[in-house]
Design an enzyme around this catalytic site. Structure first.
Site, PDB file in Angstrom:
ATOM      1  N   GLU A  18      -5.643  -8.784  -0.165  1.00 56.38           N
ATOM      2  CA  GLU A  18      -6.383  -8.410   1.045  1.00 56.38           C
ATOM      3  C   GLU A  18      -7.842  -8.243   0.666  1.00 56.38           C
ATOM      4  O   GLU A  18      -8.185  -7.362  -0.118  1.00 56.38           O
ATOM      5  CB  GLU A  18      -5.844  -7.125   1.687  1.00 56.38           C
ATOM      6  CG  GLU A  18      -4.468  -7.281   2.312  1.00 56.38           C
ATOM      7  CD  GLU A  18      -4.030  -6.062   3.116  1.00 56.38           C
ATOM      8  OE1 GLU A  18      -4.915  -5.414   3.725  1.00 56.38           O
ATOM      9  OE2 GLU A  18      -2.826  -5.766   3.132  1.00 56.38           O
ATOM     10  N   GLU A  67       0.824  -1.223   0.000  1.00 55.83           N
ATOM     11  CA  GLU A  67       0.000   0.000   0.000  1.00 55.83           C
ATOM     12  C   GLU A  67       0.855   1.269   0.000  1.00 55.83           C
ATOM     13  O   GLU A  67       0.645   2.175   0.810  1.00 55.83           O
ATOM     14  CB  GLU A  67      -0.956  -0.014   1.190  1.00 55.83           C
ATOM     15  CG  GLU A  67      -1.992  -1.118   1.104  1.00 55.83           C
ATOM     16  CD  GLU A  67      -3.063  -1.036   2.179  1.00 55.83           C
ATOM     17  OE1 GLU A  67      -2.963  -0.171   3.064  1.00 55.83           O
ATOM     18  OE2 GLU A  67      -3.997  -1.849   2.141  1.00 55.83           O
TER      19      GLU A  67
END
Length: 566
Positions: free
Chosen positions: A340, A215
């Site tokens: 995720e 991220e």
């Protein structure tokens, strides 16, 4: 694509403050208004596989992956608790290992997550008594480093899972990634490989899949970057890692979520720059019932349709990857690693984070940070399980591009498995849809023709109430039908026709295996340590004839699985 109605919330603080909210809903409706059951006897929906049906793709084993991060009690008190009655010689909880095997997990992403961006992998190797304690900036905790890559490798060998290893691109980068690669995969005879041997692991770990950071566009991420900065960094790291081992499969960070202002353009920028040495791009999306505190009916209906968002997410990232391929005159497709996904009530974490920041802002603080505190320990409802079953259907229906996925996370932290310190471990409601797909979805995936009533949602407009996927292993002659009723109020009766499956003889010889239904009249019902089987799948009333046709009734807010064989 536009995301003003997005239900995403990524692995970040305050996702709700960074995205527009869905349209307002009518507040104050109780559970009894949200879900009702009935006995719909006249079929009003159908699922069919025609004889000319083309498979989406083969079902990739990595689609049934999970995620272990050094966060809260996922590691300490989850997979590792030396003082637990079931702990083995390595400190691994055998009761948790048994449930991991029952869940059917194939591949586990490790060690983060946000945690990895401030992590020195060398801290977790060698004798435990010599390992340093560090501050974890991601989750404001003290990391003891009792678990590291050596220990996790040993755990994965016992669990029977592949490792997807993430490297630190926040405070570190190229040199640390190459050193770690040599340590885990190198043949004895070089410094880092010999250090691994000295630490008790003689054979190379043969870790093939690597996440290059996590991220990295998120402002919450240690060392976050612009798309151009990350594109340059990942290009160099991926190139060097493949010089060391050309057979690696490397995952670039995608945008942290669909609510991010650079979603789509981030992927295109990164993949265009580093296309030659990349194999996957990551996707992260979490969902939750935004009206769960007031049990708002319209919010529940939006939540049940969360797979509409996942479908758009997959299309957007696939399109960006294809544009990068075309810009490079390439021939390979960049696959998606949905590493995720799941249900996470991030509004609860946001409230905790707000409180911590308010307290931290009142001067300097010198008190120790906690070790493995209780964080993100969501207790899941029957409705949450239905949504996760729906998301798994979506992943299977797009497995031509989604070639890997990691349900986040595995134990205690937004997890299908819960474990009490010195106490029992049990299955959350979300355990069951994942396990059924992981253990029985084999061969080829098919997106059947579906005729369904529509339901109205504030976030997505009118959408089909019924969704489904079929998998069929022609060689083994075993198949699986997964279906979901996303209607919050009305049962629907389906006619199911599987006669078009390839390889069936002219007259058909399909037989029914196990058939089960997950549904509760109260969609907010949960499993707990005191009542670990309050919500479990029940036998589904269904009969299949030899040609593979049958009828089944799905109550409001329900998920079914039907195993069959030739």
């Amino acid at each position: 694509m536009t995301t003003h109605n997005s239900q995403y919330s990524a692995e970040t603080t305050h996702p709700d403050k960074q995205e527009s909210s869905p349209a307002p809903t009518a507040a104050g409706t109780t559970a009894s208004n949200v879900s009702t059951t009935g006995n719909a006897t006249t079929p009003d929906a159908s699922i069919a596989l025609n004889a000319d049906a083309t498979p989406v793709a083969d079902v990739p084993p990595r689609l049934f992956g999970s995620f272990v991060e050094h966060l809260g009690r996922c590691v300490y008190g989850g997979i590792y608790e030396p003082s637990h009655p079931t702990a083995d010689e390595n400190g691994f909880r055998q009761d948790v290992l048994d449930l991991v095997k029952e869940l059917g997990v194939t591949c586990v992403r490790y060690p983060g997550g946000n945690f990895v961006s401030n992590y020195n992998w060398e801290d977790g190797i060698g004798p435990r008594e010599n390992r340093p304690m560090r501050r974890d900036l991601a989750w404001h905790c003290t990391e003891t480093n009792e678990m590291g890559i050596d220990d996790f490798y040993r755990w994965s060998q016992k669990a029977g899972t592949e490792i997807m290893l993430a490297v630190n691109m926040g405070t570190r980068g190229l040199k640390a990634a190459l050193d770690e690669l040599e340590y885990v995969n190198g043949a004895p005879g070089t410094a880092w490989a010999d250090q691994r041997v000295a630490n008790g692991i003689e054979e190379p770990m043969d870790i093939k899949m690597w996440c290059i950071g996590n991220e990295m566009d998120g402002p919450w991420q240690v060392g976050h970057m612009s798309p151009e900065e990350y594109a340059s960094a990942v290009d160099k790291v991926a190139h060097a890692m493949k010089l060391a081992e050309s057979g690696l499969e490397l995952v670039a960070c995608g945008s942290s979520g669909a609510y991010m202002p650079t979603f789509g353009t981030w992927e295109k920028t990164v993949l265009t720059k580093a296309y030659e040495n990349l194999d996957f791009v990551s996707c992260h999306a979490y969902y939750f019932d935004r009206g769960h505190k007031t049990r708002t009916a319209a919010s529940m209906q939006d939540f049940l349709a969360s797979s509409e968002d996942m479908t758009k997410f997959i299309a957007t990232v696939s399109d960006a990857a294809d544009q990068a391929r075309e810009a490079n005159n390439g021939t390979k497709d960049i696959a998606l690693s949905f590493d995720e996904w799941g249900v996470w009530y991030s509004d609860k974490w946001n409230e905790q984070e707000d409180q911590w920041k308010a307290e931290a802002a009142q001067g300097l603080h010198h008190e120790p940070w906690p070790k493995s505190p209780h964080l993100l320990e969501d207790i899941y409802t029957a409705a949450d399980a239905v949504v996760e079953g729906s998301l798994m259907i979506t992943l299977l229906k797009h497995c031509d591009r989604v070639r890997s996925a990691s349900r986040a996370q595995l134990v205690n932290v937004i997890a299908p498995i819960m474990a009490e310190e010195h106490g029992p471990a049990w299955r959350q409601t979300t355990f069951y849809p994942f396990a059924e797909a992981a253990l029985h979805a084999r061969g080829q995936a098919y997106a059947p023709a579906i005729s369904s009533p529509t339901i109205h949602t504030e976030a997505y407009g009118d959408v089909p109430a019924i969704d489904a996927v079929v998998t069929w292993d022609e060689q083994a002659r075993t198949g699986l039908l997964l279906a979901v009723n996303r209607d919050a109020n009305t049962p629907h009766t389906l006619t199911i026709d599987l006669s078009g499956l390839p390889g069936l003889p002219g007259l058909g010889t399909l037989a029914l295996g196990k058939a089960q239904l997950l549904h509760e009249d109260d969609p907010y019902r949960t499993n707990t340590a005191e009542a670990p089987e309050a919500v479990t799948p029940q036998p589904l009333d269904i009969a299949m004839n030899a040609t593979g046709t049958c009828t089944a009734t799905l109550p409001a807010i329900s998920w079914i699985s039907v195993e069959f064989h030739g």
